[in-house]
Design a protein around this motif. Structure first.
Motif, short mmCIF file in Angstrom:
data_model
loop_
_atom_site.label_atom_id
_atom_site.label_comp_id
_atom_site.label_asym_id
_atom_site.label_seq_id
_atom_site.Cartn_x
_atom_site.Cartn_y
_atom_site.Cartn_z
N ARG A 18 46.55 48.32 34.63
CA ARG A 18 47.07 47.30 33.71
C ARG A 18 47.49 47.93 32.39
NH1 ARG A 18 46.55 42.42 35.84
NH2 ARG A 18 44.92 42.00 37.42
N GLU A 19 46.78 48.95 31.96
CA GLU A 19 47.18 49.67 30.75
C GLU A 19 48.46 50.48 30.99
OE1 GLU A 19 45.90 49.54 27.79
OE2 GLU A 19 43.82 48.86 27.95
N LEU A 20 48.57 51.05 32.19
CA LEU A 20 49.72 51.90 32.51
C LEU A 20 51.04 51.14 32.45
CD1 LEU A 20 50.75 54.66 33.41
CD2 LEU A 20 50.22 54.01 35.78
N TYR A 30 51.01 45.68 40.75
CA TYR A 30 51.01 45.19 42.14
C TYR A 30 49.65 45.50 42.77
CZ TYR A 30 52.03 45.37 47.22
OH TYR A 30 52.00 45.21 48.58
N ASP A 31 48.91 44.46 43.12
CA ASP A 31 47.57 44.62 43.66
C ASP A 31 47.57 44.27 45.16
OD1 ASP A 31 44.93 44.81 44.23
OD2 ASP A 31 44.24 43.33 42.77
N PRO A 32 47.51 45.28 46.05
CA PRO A 32 47.51 45.00 47.49
C PRO A 32 46.28 44.23 47.95
CG PRO A 32 48.07 47.30 47.05
CD PRO A 32 47.56 46.72 45.76
N GLU A 33 45.27 44.12 47.10
CA GLU A 33 44.10 43.33 47.49
C GLU A 33 44.49 41.88 47.71
OE1 GLU A 33 39.56 42.43 45.90
OE2 GLU A 33 40.65 44.20 45.19
N VAL A 64 51.59 45.52 53.00
CA VAL A 64 51.55 46.22 51.72
C VAL A 64 52.89 46.90 51.44
CG1 VAL A 64 50.57 48.24 50.55
CG2 VAL A 64 49.06 46.56 51.59
N VAL A 65 53.45 47.53 52.47
CA VAL A 65 54.75 48.19 52.32
C VAL A 65 55.86 47.17 52.16
CG1 VAL A 65 56.43 49.72 53.43
CG2 VAL A 65 53.98 50.22 53.60
N PRO A 82 46.91 49.85 42.04
CA PRO A 82 45.54 50.37 42.08
C PRO A 82 44.88 50.02 43.41
CG PRO A 82 45.59 48.28 40.89
CD PRO A 82 46.98 48.51 41.43
N MET A 83 44.64 51.00 44.25
CA MET A 83 44.06 50.71 45.56
C MET A 83 43.41 51.96 46.14
SD MET A 83 43.23 48.83 48.10
CE MET A 83 43.85 47.31 47.36
#
Length: 344
Positions: A18-20, A30-33, A64-65, A82-83
């Motif tokens: 989130r900082e990045l 983008y969170d694949p969770e 995810v892809v 982030p995963m």
């Protein structure tokens, strides 16, 4: 571009991601969770009970892809992801899927001293009003420290490493942003376009002096494979087999290729299937085997294996094809298969 932040649970991936976003103009978190959460809501309970982690679901890895590619088409900028991915074959499948869509991946490993990791997990903020769920999450994170240690050898070799032990999330993000701008973490995976129709492919079996067969480990898809690839338009299959051996191993078969198996592969969405040919490429001497030279962007390893050892490395479809090819080699005549089974 995908900036994939990997690491153990508790390494600070989500906070740093989130900082990045602030340091990479035009980027999107983008969170694949969330893909996993959606599958938990849609899939039957019986199917979910068959796996211990949603990453074990082929549908999760495909989505995810596909979702990442759709987001990039929508927003245009980099995706910060982030995963935790600790199984190398899942990394191959996901990163290879992005490569097939011409989407470059930067793989960054956030590494933290295990003592600090355990402290962070233990002190993890509780889920309001649900002590049992909070304890379950902590236990999950602690249980995955051993798999993380086991995965470290390939992770350290594959990713750009950032030691976050003494860094704040913002310092971590700033460090990652600087490294990404300089090209760090680039995954030079072969970009094999996804087929749009049935394909004809030629594989070549090469043997050592003990009749063990040579297998290769692709960087862009899960599981081991035979040397070979898709036959190009207008190209004779034997020429394609020789070409692929030269490109993948840096050597040319000493004998003319001899057909062992023709296998009709049934279409199985998202795949289109087609004809798969396996040829006998003859034996490699120990001296010739020492000259094997792998393209790093396509293959990470090769080895000679017995039929029993191949059963531990090959996906079921390829294993069945290999077994029938070995029988055909013993009998001195080619076999025709449909979906891995001889006809007639």
């Amino acid at each position: 571009m995908i900036v994939w932040l990997n690491g153990a649970f508790g390494a600070g991936k989500t906070t740093a991601a989130r900082e990045l976003v602030d340091f990479l103009p035009g980027s999107t978190f983008y969170d694949p969770e969330l893909v996993g959460d959606g599958l938990r809501m849609m899939l039957p309970r019986k199917r979910l009970d068959e796996v211990s982690d949603y990453q074990d679901l082929p549908s999760w890895r495909r989505l995810v892809v596909d979702t990442g590619a759709a987001l990039i088409a929508e927003v245009g900028g980099p995706l910060v992801v982030p995963m935790t991915v600790l199984r190398q074959e899942y990394r191959d499948e996901i990163f290879g899927g992005f490569a097939a869509r011409r989407i470059p991946v930067r793989h960054v490993l956030l590494h933290t001293d295990e003592t600090i990791l355990r402290e962070r997990i233990t002190e993890r903020q509780a889920i309001p009003g649900d002590a049992d769920a909070s304890e379950s999450v902590r236990r999950w994170c602690l249980d995955h420290l051993e798999p993380y240690r086991s995965a470290l050898p390939w992770l350290l070799d594959d990713a750009y490493v950032v030691d976050t032990t003494e860094l704040t999330p913002r310092q971590t993000a700033e460090h990652i942003a600087d490294a990404v701008r300089e090209g760090a973490g680039s995954c030079d995976i072969v970009q094999t376009p996804e087929p749009r129709a049935e394909t004809l492919a030629a594989g070549v079996l090469l043997f050592d002096e003990d009749d063990r067969v040579l297998l290769v480990d692709p960087t862009y898809k899960p599981g081991w494979e035979f040397p070979g690839g898709v036959v190009e338009s207008g190209e004779p299959p034997t020429h394609a087999g020789v070409r692929e051996v030269v490109e993948e191993l840096g050597l040319r078969p000493a004998e003319p290729l001899r057909l062992l198996v023709v296998d009709w592969e049934q279409p199985c969405p998202p795949g289109y299937g087609g004809l798969r040919l396996l040829f006998d490429g003859g034996r490699l001497t120990a001296e010739a085997a020492r000259d094997v030279l792998l393209p790093a962007s396509e293959l990470r390893a090769w080895r000679f294996v017995t039929e029993g050892e191949a059963a531990e490395l090959l996906p079921p479809v390829r294993l069945s094809r290999l077994r029938w090819a070995l029988r055909a080699r013993e009998q001195g005549r080619p076999l025709y298969l449909e979906a891995g089974t001889p006809t007639g």
